[in-house]
Design a protein around this motif. Sequence first.
Motif, PDB file in Angstrom:
ATOM      1  N   THR A   1       0.816  -1.201   0.000  1.00  0.00           N
ATOM      2  CA  THR A   1       0.000   0.000   0.000  1.00  0.00           C
ATOM      3  C   THR A   1       0.855   1.258   0.000  1.00  0.00           C
ATOM      4  O   THR A   1       1.988   1.261   0.506  1.00  0.00           O
ATOM      5  CB  THR A   1      -0.933   0.009   1.222  1.00  0.00           C
ATOM      6  OG1 THR A   1      -1.832   1.117   1.133  1.00  0.00           O
ATOM      7  CG2 THR A   1      -0.142   0.114   2.516  1.00  0.00           C
ATOM      8  N   THR A   2       0.331   2.335  -0.561  1.00  0.00           N
ATOM      9  CA  THR A   2       1.066   3.600  -0.624  1.00  0.00           C
ATOM     10  C   THR A   2       0.344   4.736   0.102  1.00  0.00           C
ATOM     11  O   THR A   2       0.873   5.845   0.175  1.00  0.00           O
ATOM     12  CB  THR A   2       1.287   4.017  -2.084  1.00  0.00           C
ATOM     13  OG1 THR A   2       0.025   4.093  -2.765  1.00  0.00           O
ATOM     14  CG2 THR A   2       2.187   3.016  -2.803  1.00  0.00           C
ATOM     15  N   SER A   3      -0.847   4.480   0.617  1.00  0.00           N
ATOM     16  CA  SER A   3      -1.594   5.509   1.352  1.00  0.00           C
ATOM     17  C   SER A   3      -2.693   4.824   2.147  1.00  0.00           C
ATOM     18  O   SER A   3      -3.023   3.656   1.906  1.00  0.00           O
ATOM     19  CB  SER A   3      -2.208   6.531   0.394  1.00  0.00           C
ATOM     20  OG  SER A   3      -3.232   5.927  -0.394  1.00  0.00           O
ATOM     21  N   LEU A   4      -3.257   5.549   3.087  1.00  0.00           N
ATOM     22  CA  LEU A   4      -4.367   4.996   3.857  1.00  0.00           C
ATOM     23  C   LEU A   4      -5.595   4.786   2.971  1.00  0.00           C
ATOM     24  O   LEU A   4      -6.348   3.829   3.157  1.00  0.00           O
ATOM     25  CB  LEU A   4      -4.720   5.924   5.027  1.00  0.00           C
ATOM     26  CG  LEU A   4      -3.689   5.991   6.158  1.00  0.00           C
ATOM     27  CD1 LEU A   4      -4.113   7.025   7.189  1.00  0.00           C
ATOM     28  CD2 LEU A   4      -3.515   4.623   6.820  1.00  0.00           C
ATOM     29  N   ARG A   5      -5.800   5.678   2.014  1.00  0.00           N
ATOM     30  CA  ARG A   5      -6.921   5.482   1.081  1.00  0.00           C
ATOM     31  C   ARG A   5      -6.746   4.197   0.297  1.00  0.00           C
ATOM     32  O   ARG A   5      -7.697   3.442   0.073  1.00  0.00           O
ATOM     33  CB  ARG A   5      -7.015   6.678   0.115  1.00  0.00           C
ATOM     34  CG  ARG A   5      -7.437   7.978   0.756  1.00  0.00           C
ATOM     35  CD  ARG A   5      -7.553   9.066  -0.287  1.00  0.00           C
ATOM     36  NE  ARG A   5      -6.274   9.273  -0.964  1.00  0.00           N
ATOM     37  CZ  ARG A   5      -6.133   9.842  -2.156  1.00  0.00           C
ATOM     38  NH1 ARG A   5      -7.213  10.215  -2.844  1.00  0.00           N
ATOM     39  NH2 ARG A   5      -4.947  10.017  -2.689  1.00  0.00           N
ATOM     40  N   ASP A   6      -5.530   3.947  -0.150  1.00  0.00           N
ATOM     41  CA  ASP A   6      -5.221   2.729  -0.889  1.00  0.00           C
ATOM     42  C   ASP A   6      -5.371   1.507   0.007  1.00  0.00           C
ATOM     43  O   ASP A   6      -5.926   0.481  -0.397  1.00  0.00           O
ATOM     44  CB  ASP A   6      -3.799   2.824  -1.437  1.00  0.00           C
ATOM     45  CG  ASP A   6      -3.404   1.609  -2.258  1.00  0.00           C
ATOM     46  OD1 ASP A   6      -4.192   1.195  -3.120  1.00  0.00           O
ATOM     47  OD2 ASP A   6      -2.302   1.083  -2.042  1.00  0.00           O
ATOM     48  N   PHE A   7      -4.892   1.602   1.250  1.00  0.00           N
ATOM     49  CA  PHE A   7      -4.924   0.479   2.184  1.00  0.00           C
ATOM     50  C   PHE A   7      -6.354   0.065   2.488  1.00  0.00           C
ATOM     51  O   PHE A   7      -6.720  -1.113   2.342  1.00  0.00           O
ATOM     52  CB  PHE A   7      -4.200   0.871   3.477  1.00  0.00           C
ATOM     53  CG  PHE A   7      -4.160  -0.221   4.516  1.00  0.00           C
ATOM     54  CD1 PHE A   7      -3.196  -1.212   4.459  1.00  0.00           C
ATOM     55  CD2 PHE A   7      -5.082  -0.265   5.551  1.00  0.00           C
ATOM     56  CE1 PHE A   7      -3.145  -2.230   5.407  1.00  0.00           C
ATOM     57  CE2 PHE A   7      -5.045  -1.268   6.508  1.00  0.00           C
ATOM     58  CZ  PHE A   7      -4.075  -2.248   6.432  1.00  0.00           C
ATOM     59  N   TRP A   8      -7.185   1.004   2.927  1.00  0.00           N
ATOM     60  CA  TRP A   8      -8.548   0.663   3.366  1.00  0.00           C
ATOM     61  C   TRP A   8      -9.517   0.477   2.206  1.00  0.00           C
ATOM     62  O   TRP A   8     -10.458  -0.322   2.306  1.00  0.00           O
ATOM     63  CB  TRP A   8      -9.083   1.743   4.294  1.00  0.00           C
ATOM     64  CG  TRP A   8      -8.381   1.808   5.619  1.00  0.00           C
ATOM     65  CD1 TRP A   8      -7.613   2.841   6.093  1.00  0.00           C
ATOM     66  CD2 TRP A   8      -8.363   0.806   6.641  1.00  0.00           C
ATOM     67  NE1 TRP A   8      -7.124   2.540   7.338  1.00  0.00           N
ATOM     68  CE2 TRP A   8      -7.571   1.298   7.699  1.00  0.00           C
ATOM     69  CE3 TRP A   8      -8.945  -0.449   6.767  1.00  0.00           C
ATOM     70  CZ2 TRP A   8      -7.348   0.580   8.870  1.00  0.00           C
ATOM     71  CZ3 TRP A   8      -8.715  -1.173   7.927  1.00  0.00           C
ATOM     72  CH2 TRP A   8      -7.932  -0.661   8.960  1.00  0.00           C
ATOM     73  N   GLY A   9      -9.304   1.179   1.114  1.00  0.00           N
ATOM     74  CA  GLY A   9     -10.273   1.130   0.021  1.00  0.00           C
ATOM     75  C   GLY A   9     -10.012   0.079  -1.038  1.00  0.00           C
ATOM     76  O   GLY A   9     -10.948  -0.429  -1.653  1.00  0.00           O
TER      77      GLY A   9
END
Length: 350
Positions: free
Chosen positions: A196-204
């Motif tokens: 993952t590269t961001s929290l948006r990427d991680f959770w979404g």
Amino acid sequence: MDEAMEALRSDLKTLPKLITTVVILVSYARFTSSLLRPGLPRFLSLLPVVSLLPFLPFTFSTIHLRGLSGFLLVWLCITKLLLLSFGCGPLDPSLPLIRFISLSTLPVKLQDHNPHSKSFTAFSPKLLISTAIRAAILAALVSMYRFQEINYYVLLLVYCVYIYLSLELVLSTFAIITSQALGMELEPQFNKPYFTTSLRDFWGRRWNLMVSAILRPSIYEPVKIYFGPKAGVFAVFLTSGLMHELMFYYSTLRKPTGEVTAFFMLHGICVLVEWWWAKYQKWWCPPRAVATLLTLGFVVVTAFWLFFPPLVRGGSDEKMLAEVAAMVALIKDTGQWVIGTGNWDTKHIT
């Protein structure tokens, strides 16, 4: 481990009865929903099922089966049935009964017709090898809990890896078995969250995609329509926090503390900040490798702070790992009995 083994034997006896009960309830839901149009009449017809499902996980005495059944029946199944009552979501009364039951009660989602999407349709050597590696790592991690001198924060880091591996193994097993048994193309549950590269990427787009798939139509889209996308994102994280509190209650049988909800609300706020920052393309963004380390570091540190304490408190973590050790011993004995290289210990099932 004797106490954990005894609880596991008791739950294995209970499991067929619970499965039968769930099949009857979900079959009733499909039958009644096929007779009524979406709306209040269909909702009222499904209300008995929705009211009974939250009590079923309490039939188990082990932490894992209480928590897993709570996730499958209370979070996923009830949400899918509520969406069905208003003509939304993945369920449809026209589905064959077996598929309807599977999609209602299991963490699976039908594959979209996209030739570039991954799906669970057949076994492969690569899949078997990766599964074996994850299982071996998980077994090694479980054995570490016996070493009492292990540093507290190292132990929490072990728990991070344990949760990921155990979730991926369990959810992937459900998907693989279902796809093979029913011939359905199913979407994977995880998408390499360690990249993952961001929290948006991680959770979404990477972590527990079945939850994302059910939160999107049930929470995000309705809130977005009336209050905008930012409110929809925050509502999703708030709902996820509250549902995790409930899952922790099923697992530990202890009163929720609000820490897990705070964990998800913090991440929801940070996702909105990322969203705001990403709109300004000229602003600095870290290289991909640095972004991965920063994102995973933030997830781990905040999990140490807010997510794990409710699980570690009261020794629930030790009970969970003792249950895993009992499961491993039972599987080992069963495997030896099947291939005829060991003596089957009947006390494991009687």
